[in-house]
Design a protein around this motif. Structure first.
Motif, PDB file in Angstrom:
ATOM      1  N   ASP A 225       0.655  -1.213  -0.099  1.00  0.00           N
ATOM      2  CA  ASP A 225      -0.158  -0.015   0.049  1.00  0.00           C
ATOM      3  C   ASP A 225       0.889   1.289   0.020  1.00  0.00           C
ATOM      4  O   ASP A 225       2.042   1.297   0.755  1.00  0.00           O
ATOM      5  CB  ASP A 225      -0.817  -0.026   1.040  1.00  0.00           C
ATOM      6  CG  ASP A 225      -2.053  -1.012   0.908  1.00  0.00           C
ATOM      7  OD1 ASP A 225      -2.411  -1.628  -0.026  1.00  0.00           O
ATOM      8  OD2 ASP A 225      -2.620  -1.555   2.250  1.00  0.00           O
ATOM      9  N   ASN A 226       0.392   2.271  -0.914  1.00  0.00           N
ATOM     10  CA  ASN A 226       1.097   3.710  -0.963  1.00  0.00           C
ATOM     11  C   ASN A 226       2.572   3.392  -1.571  1.00  0.00           C
ATOM     12  O   ASN A 226       3.212   4.329  -1.366  1.00  0.00           O
ATOM     13  CB  ASN A 226       1.387   4.370   0.595  1.00  0.00           C
ATOM     14  CG  ASN A 226      -0.213   4.517   1.123  1.00  0.00           C
ATOM     15  OD1 ASN A 226      -1.128   4.762   0.360  1.00  0.00           O
ATOM     16  ND2 ASN A 226      -0.297   4.137   2.358  1.00  0.00           N
ATOM     17  N   ASN A 260       6.189   7.046  -4.614  1.00  0.00           N
ATOM     18  CA  ASN A 260       5.930   7.075  -3.025  1.00  0.00           C
ATOM     19  C   ASN A 260       6.663   5.824  -2.608  1.00  0.00           C
ATOM     20  O   ASN A 260       6.682   4.651  -3.023  1.00  0.00           O
ATOM     21  CB  ASN A 260       4.545   6.873  -2.454  1.00  0.00           C
ATOM     22  CG  ASN A 260       3.645   8.442  -3.032  1.00  0.00           C
ATOM     23  OD1 ASN A 260       4.399   9.394  -2.848  1.00  0.00           O
ATOM     24  ND2 ASN A 260       2.555   8.379  -3.393  1.00  0.00           N
ATOM     25  N   ILE A 275       5.549   8.226   4.639  1.00  0.00           N
ATOM     26  CA  ILE A 275       5.600   7.927   3.431  1.00  0.00           C
ATOM     27  C   ILE A 275       6.510   8.901   2.634  1.00  0.00           C
ATOM     28  O   ILE A 275       6.538  10.045   2.797  1.00  0.00           O
ATOM     29  CB  ILE A 275       4.121   8.044   2.557  1.00  0.00           C
ATOM     30  CG1 ILE A 275       3.165   6.711   3.162  1.00  0.00           C
ATOM     31  CG2 ILE A 275       4.480   7.651   1.251  1.00  0.00           C
ATOM     32  CD1 ILE A 275       2.006   7.031   2.722  1.00  0.00           C
TER      33      ILE A 275
END
Length: 626
Positions: A225-226, A260, A275
């Motif tokens: 994620d991210n 990211n 992040i």
């Protein structure tokens, strides 16, 4: 007399003796006028002049556009990974190398390269590429769509290309618009991790005018994620042929990526939710004028490149750098069976960091710098001489490396090629390479030392090769590299006290047993006296196959093995094998469908600490020509 001067004088004496010997024996009658000598692919890297690869004493590999396309990858360095012995690319994601903390895309050849600055020189059509402040390339800048071939010189190439070519050179040769008329190619693929990669390339040739324009857009959600990444790129190349003897070329490249990274912050704090954001823009432009006459040809290129980097990790960081340069050389034939090059390089590169850690630059800061610059200007000369009806070729070169920051140094190289019988090849070389300190090492952070000198490396290598027929050929290379004056941090200060010894063997083999079947294989072994050398596996091997199963069905597969790869303290060395495949089906003359299958065995492996590489991934797409 110091050791460096003594070595230089000995080398110069050897070169002079070789040239005198060549003048004496050039008139000897050939002992065998019926032999055929295979010169291999025509290359430009290592000579600045189209030359048979087997006429050069240096170890040079070429990867064609067909071989690059067979990997199914859009980022060039990923496509090269594993195909060339002793070349290793660090990776961290399905694609997207990134920069700064957690970044990847580092290049090492024979254990020499990125850590953290760069001793392997990236070039595009002979033009040096690196970001000014940290003296490294930006791996995401290089796309596969407009690449004709890639030439990789393993070992020092500083005589022709100056600083950063200490450990080797990767020269990207771009395509030209060779077909008359207007032609367009659209390629798009989609697959694992919501990954989409697309490119649109157009070529025009009308009379004396030609152009190539390529647009690319890639994106992925990444492994976690991210961890998303997206990139847009533009490459344009225009040309005009005034006559058969003169032409002019202009090109422009622009790339922006936004990435990211949620992983790096968790390496030191598993509970972190930070992040790291990266927004990187790089561009470059050049204008070149070439001449082609019967016994001489040359080129003058003026170029400018720039970068604008924004990084939040999580504090705000901003850097800018640019580079202006002129490359000029002329190839000519001074006498029978001889070829010479006289060249001159000029470049000035600058960089500044107006903000780091969220704090604007102030006088005396160790994390930011005002505008700094280094100017380099270096003449060089190379000479090769064929003897005994092509049985023996001698090669020598010398660069006088000058700059406004570092002392003048002489950079020699020399070698020979012997073709004792049809299909046989023996060659050897000795070459010096160097790398100037980066702005980071000179001015940034607590270890900074403005009195640093360039790093140096001497390389000795020999190759024996045999081409039996189209059915099988093989090359075996042994090398010994010794680095000195290496920059390392001692008592919190950068100093020139480091050294290393790397030695190893490299094997390259190929075969075309059938008209519809091609086989390639490489193997490399590295021994180093350094402990904990990252991105430098002890063993690497590659097995590749290209099979035209049916007139419309083509399969490419490759097996890549990596052994004893040091990643980080506290981790066992990595040993892994990857199996990749591309299946392409030609639906119609202008339309092709393909599937890319990577890491088919779902192998678990890590190249950079904390960044587990993807398991099995699949991509499907099409190529449309109109």
């Amino acid at each position: 007399m110091n050791k460096d001067n003594l070595h230089t004088r000995k080398t110069s004496a050897f070169l002079c003796a070789a040239l005198l010997f060549s003048a004496h024996v050039s008139a000897i009658e050939p002992v065998d006028t019926t032999r055929t000598y295979h010169l291999g692919e025509v290359v430009v890297t290592g000579s600045n002049n189209p030359t048979g690869r087997n006429l050069l004493p240096y170890t040079l590999s070429t990867i064609s556009s067909q071989q690059i396309e067979a990997t199914g990858k859009t980022q060039l360095l990923s496509a090269l990974s594993g195909q060339i012995p002793s070349l290793f690319i660090s990776e961290r994601n399905i694609f997207g190398f990134g920069v700064s903390t957690g970044g990847s895309g580092g290049i090492k050849i024979r254990g020499v390269g990125s850590s953290p600055t760069n001793s392997i020189l990236m070039m595009v059509d002979g033009q040096p590429q690196f970001a000014g402040i940290y003296s490294h390339h930006v791996a995401d800048f290089y796309e596969t769509e407009y690449v004709e071939r890639v030439e990789v010189l393993r070992g020092p190439a500083s005589v022709l290309y100056g600083s950063n070519a200490m450990g080797g050179v990767i020269n990207v040769i771009t395509k030209n618009a060779d077909k008359d008329g207007i032609h367009t190619t659209l390629t798009s693929q989609y697959g694992s991790y919501n990954t989409w990669q697309s490119s649109l390339t157009n070529t025009v040739r009308y009379g004396k005018f030609s152009s190539l324009v390529s647009l690319g857009y890639d994106r992925t959600d990444g492994l976690t994620d991210n961890f998303d990444f997206k990139q847009a790129s533009l490459y344009a190349k225009l040309g005009y042929d005034f006559s058969e003897k003169w032409n002019i070329r202009a090109d422009y490249s622009l790339m922006n990526f936004i990435g990211n990274d949620p992983v790096y912050a968790r390496l030191s704090d598993p509970e972190s939710t930070d992040i790291y954001h990266q927004n990187i823009t790089r561009g470059e432009a050049s204008l070149s004028l070439s001449n082609y006459y019967g016994s001489t040809n040359g080129n003058v290129r003026v170029y400018y490149s720039y970068g604008n980097h924004f990084i939040d990790d999580p504090s705000h960081f901003h850097s800018l750098d640019d580079r202006f340069g002129v490359l000029a050389y002329q190839n000519f034939k001074p006498w029978k069976d001889a070829a010479a090059t006289i060249g001159f390089d000029f470049d000035t590169y600058t960089g500044k960091i107006p903000m780091s850690g969220g704090t604007a630059h102030t006088e005396g800061s160790l994390t930011t710098i005002n505008r700094k610059s280094i100017t380099e200007y270096s003449p060089y000369v190379t000479l090769s001489q064929e003897l005994l009806n092509g049985v023996l070729t001698l090669n020598a070169g010398l660069r006088m490396a000058n700059s406004d920051r570092f002392s003048t140094q002489w950079v020699p190289q020399g070698g020979f090629v012997v073709r004792p019988a049809e299909g046989w090849l023996v060659k050897a070389s000795i070459a010096k390479g160097y790398r100037n300190p980066s702005f980071r090492e000179l001015y940034l952070y607590r270890p900074a030392n403005p009195d640093l000198d360039p790093e140096n490396m001497m390389n000795y290598e020999a190759t024996i090769g045999k081409t039996f027929s189209r059915y099988f050929s093989i090359d075996l290379t042994g090398y010994y590299s010794k680095g000195s004056n290496m920059i390392q941090t001692v008592d919190m200060k950068n100093v020139n006290t480091g050294s290393f010894i790397n030695k190893g063997i490299e094997v390259t083999a190929s075969s075309n047993p059938l008209d519809n079947l091609s086989l390639r294989a490489t193997y490399s072994y590295l021994h180093t006296n350094l402990d904990n050398l990252t991105a430098a596996p002890k063993n690497q091997y590659f097995l590749g196959i290209g099979w035209q199963v049916l007139p419309k069905l083509h399969i490419d597969a490759e097996l890549r093995g990596t052994g004893s790869l040091y990643v980080s303290d506290g981790m066992e060395n990595e040993d892994y094998v990857l199996l990749d495949m591309k299946i392409a089906y030609t639906v119609a003359k202008a339309f092709e469908l393909f599937v890319n299958l990577d890491n088919i065995t779902d192998t678990d492996y890590t190249i950079i600490r904390g960044y587990t590489m993807p398991g099995f991934t699949a991509m499907g797409g099409f190529k449309l020509r109109f």
